[in-house]
Scaffold this motif. Structure first.
Motif, PDB file in Angstrom:
ATOM      1  N   ASN A 238       0.810  -1.220   0.000  1.00 51.15           N
ATOM      2  CA  ASN A 238       0.000   0.000   0.000  1.00 51.15           C
ATOM      3  C   ASN A 238       0.843   1.269   0.000  1.00 51.15           C
ATOM      4  OD1 ASN A 238      -2.477  -1.347   0.027  1.00 51.15           O
ATOM      5  ND2 ASN A 238      -2.450  -1.546   2.256  1.00 51.15           N
ATOM      6  N   SER A 239       2.152   1.137  -0.079  1.00 48.07           N
ATOM      7  CA  SER A 239       3.024   2.314  -0.037  1.00 48.07           C
ATOM      8  C   SER A 239       2.705   3.247  -1.205  1.00 48.07           C
ATOM      9  CB  SER A 239       4.491   1.878  -0.088  1.00 48.07           C
ATOM     10  OG  SER A 239       5.336   3.012  -0.090  1.00 48.07           O
ATOM     11  N   PHE A 240       2.412   4.491  -0.880  1.00 48.34           N
ATOM     12  CA  PHE A 240       1.981   5.448  -1.907  1.00 48.34           C
ATOM     13  C   PHE A 240       2.808   6.731  -1.870  1.00 48.34           C
ATOM     14  CE2 PHE A 240      -0.524   9.264  -2.754  1.00 48.34           C
ATOM     15  CZ  PHE A 240      -0.850   9.068  -4.086  1.00 48.34           C
ATOM     16  N   LEU A 241       2.889   7.357  -0.699  1.00 49.57           N
ATOM     17  CA  LEU A 241       3.446   8.701  -0.615  1.00 49.57           C
ATOM     18  C   LEU A 241       4.916   8.737  -1.005  1.00 49.57           C
ATOM     19  CD1 LEU A 241       3.013  11.649   0.115  1.00 49.57           C
ATOM     20  CD2 LEU A 241       3.544  11.071   2.505  1.00 49.57           C
ATOM     21  N   TRP A 242       5.715   7.810  -0.472  1.00 51.68           N
ATOM     22  CA  TRP A 242       7.155   7.844  -0.740  1.00 51.68           C
ATOM     23  C   TRP A 242       7.446   7.630  -2.223  1.00 51.68           C
ATOM     24  CZ3 TRP A 242      11.457   9.709   0.596  1.00 51.68           C
ATOM     25  CH2 TRP A 242      12.674   9.132   0.245  1.00 51.68           C
ATOM     26  N   ALA A 243       6.728   6.695  -2.840  1.00 53.79           N
ATOM     27  CA  ALA A 243       6.953   6.442  -4.266  1.00 53.79           C
ATOM     28  C   ALA A 243       6.544   7.629  -5.128  1.00 53.79           C
ATOM     29  CB  ALA A 243       6.185   5.187  -4.694  1.00 53.79           C
ATOM     30  N   ARG A 244       5.555   8.401  -4.673  1.00 52.77           N
ATOM     31  CA  ARG A 244       5.136   9.576  -5.444  1.00 52.77           C
ATOM     32  C   ARG A 244       6.089  10.758  -5.257  1.00 52.77           C
ATOM     33  NH1 ARG A 244       2.340   8.458  -9.579  1.00 52.77           N
ATOM     34  NH2 ARG A 244       2.412  10.721  -9.785  1.00 52.77           N
ATOM     35  N   ILE A 245       6.794  10.792  -4.135  1.00 51.63           N
ATOM     36  CA  ILE A 245       7.742  11.886  -3.895  1.00 51.63           C
ATOM     37  C   ILE A 245       9.001  11.705  -4.737  1.00 51.63           C
ATOM     38  CG2 ILE A 245       9.293  12.872  -2.150  1.00 51.63           C
ATOM     39  CD1 ILE A 245       7.089  12.488  -0.116  1.00 51.63           C
TER      40      ILE A 245
END
Length: 305
Positions: A238-245
């Motif tokens: 569910n990792s989302f934020l780090w990959a989008r940064i």
């Protein structure tokens, strides 16, 4: 002189009445508890159900509460899986690689770090553990800047060639999740429940600390390690934020982060976005359904430890 037989107080009408009242109260309490729990479960499950039926609708208004879909169609799933709009299958592969490497690395480091904090004696052991544990109060977002600077300093985002870029971008996504405080705490608690006599006997027999960890600590703590592996898998999937940064190549995005690209592509077709969300959730449901008993056993063992 004759004596009258004694009456058993447990079979008297009054005792039977009290038992009947107790059973009625128990049934009433159980009914109230099940009613509350069922209501909570329905409230929590409805968003997923709404997402599912919306993804199956060919047309209609999606911004309304509903119990049944206005129609059934798989065209939204076909649009997502076809790969013509976003590289969905490549994103699935990215998520699988990231979860596999991330789970193995985080479990290994947590299991290794927990051993000296649980079974070795050295000055400041407890102080070190509680200092690490105190970091749990910090939100994950607090470390984003530090993680980003570290990733840049390590050169994981530099352009050096297709193969190298693939490896380093995977590493950039996985690196912040390698050190897990929750995993360290859970596994340490499981290690605390291992009898010290086993370790001392192994030391007397000449076993090294790494051998003791591998032959004794790991097998006896495997339920807790499995539970932590499940938690880590869900977090990485569910990792989302780090990959989008991170400034990643769109082909390197994991599935959860790639859903944002799907939403942007299907700006007028939100049902395709819902279909993508359902496809992301399905692996997590399968993992929990198949490993639920191991998860509960592991968490219970960690709490007891």
């Amino acid at each position: 002189m004759t004596t009258s037989p004694k009456t058993d107080p447990t079979t008297s009408p009054q005792a039977a009445h009290l038992r009947a009242q107790k059973r009625r109260r128990t049934r009433l309490h159980n009914f109230a508890a099940y009613t509350v729990l069922t209501t909570i479960a329905l409230v929590m499950l409805y968003p997923f159900y709404w997402t599912l039926i919306t993804s199956l609708e060919p047309t209609g208004n999606i911004y309304e509460a509903k119990l049944l879909p206005s129609g059934l169609s798989l065209k939204n799933y076909a649009a997502v899986l076809s790969g013509t709009t976003v590289p969905f299958l490549r994103m699935v592969l990215n998520s699988v690689v990231i979860c596999t490497v991330g789970v193995i690395a985080s479990v290994t480091f947590a299991a290794l770090a927990a051993y000296p904090l649980a079974k070795m004696r050295f000055p400041g052991r407890d102080l070190i553990f509680y200092a690490i544990l105190a970091l749990v109060v910090l939100p994950n977002e607090a470390g984003l800047i530090v993680n980003y600077i570290t990733t840049i300093k390590l050169g994981l985002l530099e352009q050096r060639g297709p193969v190298w870029d693939t490896i380093t971008q995977y590493a950039a996504i996985v690196l912040p999740s390698v050190a897990s405080i929750i995993g360290l705490f859970l596994i340490r608690q499981a290690y605390m429940g291992v009898p010290i006599e086993l370790i001392e006997a192994a030391r007397i027999d000449g076993a090294k600390e790494l051998t003791i960890w591998r032959r004794i600590m790991l097998p006896l703590s495997m339920p807790t390690i499995a539970a932590f592996a499940i938690l880590e898998f869900v977090a990485l999937w569910n990792s989302f934020l780090w990959a989008r940064i991170l400034p990643l190549d769109p082909q390197m995005l994991p599935l959860s982060a790639g859903l944002l690209e799907l939403s942007g592509t299907f700006a007028t077709n939100s049902r395709a976005t819902m279909a993508g969300a359902v496809l992301v959730i399905i692996p997590i449901l399968i993992v929990f359904a198949s490993l639920q008993r191991y998860f509960m056993k592991g968490i219970e063992g960690a709490v007891k430890g």
